[in-house]
Design a protein around this motif. Structure first.
Motif, PDB file in Angstrom:
ATOM      1  N   LEU A  52       8.850  -8.759   7.984  1.00  0.00           N
ATOM      2  CA  LEU A  52       8.488  -7.717   8.947  1.00  0.00           C
ATOM      3  C   LEU A  52       7.737  -6.617   8.209  1.00  0.00           C
ATOM      4  O   LEU A  52       8.262  -6.037   7.247  1.00  0.00           O
ATOM      5  N   LEU A  53       6.518  -6.339   8.655  1.00  0.00           N
ATOM      6  CA  LEU A  53       5.772  -5.208   8.122  1.00  0.00           C
ATOM      7  C   LEU A  53       6.161  -3.961   8.893  1.00  0.00           C
ATOM      8  O   LEU A  53       6.152  -3.960  10.125  1.00  0.00           O
ATOM      9  N   VAL A  54       6.508  -2.914   8.180  1.00  0.00           N
ATOM     10  CA  VAL A  54       6.900  -1.641   8.788  1.00  0.00           C
ATOM     11  C   VAL A  54       5.899  -0.582   8.334  1.00  0.00           C
ATOM     12  O   VAL A  54       5.909  -0.154   7.175  1.00  0.00           O
ATOM     13  N   ALA A  55       5.012  -0.191   9.226  1.00  0.00           N
ATOM     14  CA  ALA A  55       3.999   0.822   8.912  1.00  0.00           C
ATOM     15  C   ALA A  55       4.563   2.204   9.201  1.00  0.00           C
ATOM     16  O   ALA A  55       5.251   2.402  10.208  1.00  0.00           O
TER      17      ALA A  55
ATOM     18  N   GLY B 182       0.831  -1.197   0.000  1.00  0.00           N
ATOM     19  CA  GLY B 182       0.000   0.000   0.000  1.00  0.00           C
ATOM     20  C   GLY B 182       0.867   1.249   0.000  1.00  0.00           C
ATOM     21  O   GLY B 182       2.034   1.226  -0.412  1.00  0.00           O
ATOM     22  N   ASP B 183       0.303   2.356   0.469  1.00  0.00           N
ATOM     23  CA  ASP B 183       1.025   3.629   0.442  1.00  0.00           C
ATOM     24  C   ASP B 183       1.533   4.049   1.813  1.00  0.00           C
ATOM     25  O   ASP B 183       2.034   5.165   1.980  1.00  0.00           O
ATOM     26  N   SER B 184       1.443   3.136   2.819  1.00  0.00           N
ATOM     27  CA  SER B 184       1.892   3.524   4.152  1.00  0.00           C
ATOM     28  C   SER B 184       2.558   2.370   4.907  1.00  0.00           C
ATOM     29  O   SER B 184       2.586   2.364   6.133  1.00  0.00           O
TER      30      SER B 184
ATOM     31  N   PRO C 132       3.173   8.529   5.770  1.00  0.00           N
ATOM     32  CA  PRO C 132       3.755   9.099   4.549  1.00  0.00           C
ATOM     33  C   PRO C 132       3.853  10.620   4.562  1.00  0.00           C
ATOM     34  O   PRO C 132       4.554  11.198   3.721  1.00  0.00           O
ATOM     35  N   VAL C 133       3.182  11.262   5.496  1.00  0.00           N
ATOM     36  CA  VAL C 133       3.329  12.715   5.634  1.00  0.00           C
ATOM     37  C   VAL C 133       4.692  13.045   6.246  1.00  0.00           C
ATOM     38  O   VAL C 133       5.292  14.087   5.957  1.00  0.00           O
TER      39      VAL C 133
END
Length: 247
Positions: free
Chosen positions: A63-66, A18-20, A69-70
């Motif tokens: 590993l998911l890193v959230a 996704g974008d984040s 994006p701002v």
């Protein structure tokens, strides 16, 4: 602490989710070495935080890193993660170890007798085998605090049910394929269940709601109905009855 080179070609790799969020994949296989690297990167991000990273979620092999994006762009974060991967090491932390009391059979252990018949062993033999293993918490997921455990003896590997049951209680001890598990909240499941623990894997009133975390080691200890009742009462009073091994 030992620097580790991946034994899996083309890994690690970083891909967008996704974008984040970014996902750092360490392998397309499941093994302990891969999972150790996943947890090592999560620990590194906890001790050396990157501005804009919101949370990390360890899985079996990635590993998911959230991130926000701002605050940070994905390309910048990917570059920072590549730097950390170049410094990644494992072996410095001692795994936490816990002994989990289990009342085998009874109402919750609804599959114990059938499994014993399937494996051509007595109830006592199955219980002893299940409790003899050293389990690793590979990941927490599916439900809050639900623990996926590796290390199930091969004799106990059993396919999940073709039709899931609609409700299995919290703290149930399960077997699904090559994995073991401890339920954290009530819900549907196709796993096979052989007992329950008085411990609560998820309690939002605790400072740390999840009892276990990825990388922990688990041993099961059979208890009788009297001890299970005593532990149930203590847990209900908010007492800490967990049996952690002192490093």
């Amino acid at each position: 602490m030992a620097m580790m080179q991946s034994v899996h070609p083309n890994y690690p790799r970083i891909i967008a989710c996704g974008d984040s969020a970014l996902v750092v994949e360490f392998s397309d296989q499941i093994d302990e070495e891969t999972n150790e690297r996943v947890i090592a990167l999560a620990d590194m991000l906890a001790t050396r935080p990157i501005t804009g990273v919101i949370e990390t979620v360890p899985t079996y092999r990635s590993l998911l890193v959230a991130y926000d994006p701002v605050i940070i762009r994905g390309k910048t974060l990917s570059s920072s993660l590549q730097t950390l991967l170049g410094e990644l090491s494992v072996g410095g932390a001692t795994a936490r170890r816990i002994t989990v009391p289990v009342l085998y059979g009874e109402k919750v252990g609804i599959d114990l007798d059938e499994l014993a018949d399937m494996k051509q062993m007595s109830r006592e033999e199955l219980i002893a085998l299940h409790a003899s293993a050293d389990y690793r918490v590979y990941m927490i997921g599916f439900a809050p605090g639900f623990s996926y455990l590796g290390g199930l003896p091969q004799q106990l590997h059993t396919p999940r049910l073709a039709v899931p049951r609609q409700r299995i209680e919290a703290s149930s001890i399960g077997i699904g394929g090559k994995q073991a598990s401890i339920n954290s909240v009530p819900g549907p499941s196709g796993w096979r269940f052989i007992g329950r623990t008085p411990l609560r894997l998820f309690d939002p009133s605790r400072p740390q709601p999840f009892l276990l975390r990825a990388g922990d080691r688990v041993r099961f200890r059979p208890v009788d109905a009297d001890e299970a009742e005593r532990l149930d009462a203590a847990v209900s009073r908010g007492e800490a009855v967990e049996e952690w091994e002192t490093p």
